[in-house]
Design a protein around this motif. Structure first.
Motif, PDB file in Angstrom:
ATOM      1  N   ASP A  32      14.833  83.160  13.845  1.00  0.00           N
ATOM      2  CA  ASP A  32      13.556  82.862  13.181  1.00  0.00           C
ATOM      3  C   ASP A  32      12.844  84.147  12.757  1.00  0.00           C
ATOM      4  O   ASP A  32      12.198  84.186  11.702  1.00  0.00           O
ATOM      5  CB  ASP A  32      12.658  82.032  14.106  1.00  0.00           C
TER       6      ASP A  32
ATOM      7  N   TRP B  38      14.398  85.285   9.556  1.00  0.00           N
ATOM      8  CA  TRP B  38      13.924  84.447   8.449  1.00  0.00           C
ATOM      9  C   TRP B  38      12.549  84.923   7.973  1.00  0.00           C
ATOM     10  O   TRP B  38      12.261  84.928   6.770  1.00  0.00           O
ATOM     11  CB  TRP B  38      13.862  82.989   8.898  1.00  0.00           C
TER      12      TRP B  38
ATOM     13  N   LEU C 170       3.055  81.355   7.459  1.00  0.00           N
ATOM     14  CA  LEU C 170       4.474  81.093   7.260  1.00  0.00           C
ATOM     15  C   LEU C 170       4.986  80.017   8.206  1.00  0.00           C
ATOM     16  O   LEU C 170       5.625  79.035   7.780  1.00  0.00           O
ATOM     17  CB  LEU C 170       5.265  82.396   7.472  1.00  0.00           C
ATOM     18  N   PHE C 171       4.723  80.161   9.500  1.00  0.00           N
ATOM     19  CA  PHE C 171       5.227  79.180  10.461  1.00  0.00           C
ATOM     20  C   PHE C 171       4.383  77.911  10.472  1.00  0.00           C
ATOM     21  O   PHE C 171       4.898  76.831  10.794  1.00  0.00           O
ATOM     22  CB  PHE C 171       5.338  79.806  11.854  1.00  0.00           C
TER      23      PHE C 171
ATOM     24  N   ARG D 152       5.972  75.921   7.781  1.00  0.00           N
ATOM     25  CA  ARG D 152       7.346  75.518   8.089  1.00  0.00           C
ATOM     26  C   ARG D 152       7.432  74.524   9.245  1.00  0.00           C
ATOM     27  O   ARG D 152       8.261  73.606   9.222  1.00  0.00           O
ATOM     28  CB  ARG D 152       8.167  76.763   8.445  1.00  0.00           C
ATOM     29  N   CYS D 153       6.597  74.704  10.273  1.00  0.00           N
ATOM     30  CA  CYS D 153       6.813  74.006  11.544  1.00  0.00           C
ATOM     31  C   CYS D 153       5.711  73.059  11.988  1.00  0.00           C
ATOM     32  O   CYS D 153       5.949  72.191  12.830  1.00  0.00           O
ATOM     33  CB  CYS D 153       7.012  75.040  12.656  1.00  0.00           C
TER      34      CYS D 153
END
Length: 217
Positions: free
Chosen positions: A55, A58, A187-188, A191-192
């Motif tokens: 991760d 990435w 960013l996360f 994404r999450c």
């Protein structure tokens, strides 16, 4: 983890440790790998570190170059000390980098980043936010992996019976779900966040205990 993956992981540690000015890379890695391989560990293993590094890779293009190695070393070290049920695992893991990183100019900063994986607030620095988010990124994985992670986490807590584990797990997951944001980097978060909230809500809707997901401690 295959033998090739294990060798690549060790080589990667040696490289980042040396870049950061650390000495005795092979001895440090041997101690670190031995701790992650302790009997009774099922989630807090080198496989978890390997997934964190994936991760990180990435996200690396969005992390300041000056921060990237400190974040990586914090991820390497953040669960190196793991005693089921202990409340000072992160503090003791931060102590590990201070001990082994003698002479490493950034050892204190790396130790501070390790402490961000306590997840008791919003990290003040961008590097801290990335460290914390990458540690929790598995919450946003697919449901099958989420269930598998939960079974591994449950297997580590032999000190708790099913009822006690279920209560502790639900309290931890509810606190995450009730927080305004689980992930503090954009960013996360993008994404999450949605999938993590879906996984947590799904687990909390399941009746009775365990083996589905799990608390971190």
């Amino acid at each position: 983890m295959t033998p090739l993956q294990a060798r690549q992981l060790e080589d990667r540690f040696h490289a980042v440790w040396t870049r950061a000015g650390g000495a005795h890379a092979r001895d440090a890695y041997a101690d670190l790998a031995g701790r992650y391989g302790e009997p009774g560990r099922h989630y807090h293993t080198l496989d978890h570190i390997r997934r964190c590094l994936r991760d990180l890779d990435w996200a690396r293009s969005t992390i300041d170059t000056a921060d990237a190695d400190a974040v990586e070393l914090a991820l390497w070290c953040h669960d190196v000390i793991y005693v089921p049920g202990a409340t000072d695992n992160e503090a003791r893991s931060a102590g590990w980098i201070r001990q082994w990183g003698t002479g490493m100019a950034t050892a204190g900063r790396i130790a501070a980043l390790v402490l961000e994986t306590v997840h008791d607030g919003i990290p003040a620095s961008t590097a801290g936010r990335f460290t914390a988010d990458i540690d929790l990124a598995a919450l946003g994985c697919g449901r099958r992996r989420f269930r598998h992670n939960g079974a591994c986490l449950r297997a580590e807590r032999t000190d708790l019976d099913d009822q006690a584990y279920d209560a502790a797990e639900r309290a931890f997951l509810r606190a995450l779900l009730d927080s305004p944001r689980i992930f503090h980097t954009e960013l996360f978060h993008a994404r999450c966040e949605a999938r993590a909230r879906g996984n947590l809500a799904w687990r909390l809707a399941q009746p009775g205990p365990p083996g589905v997901t799990g608390i971190r401690r």
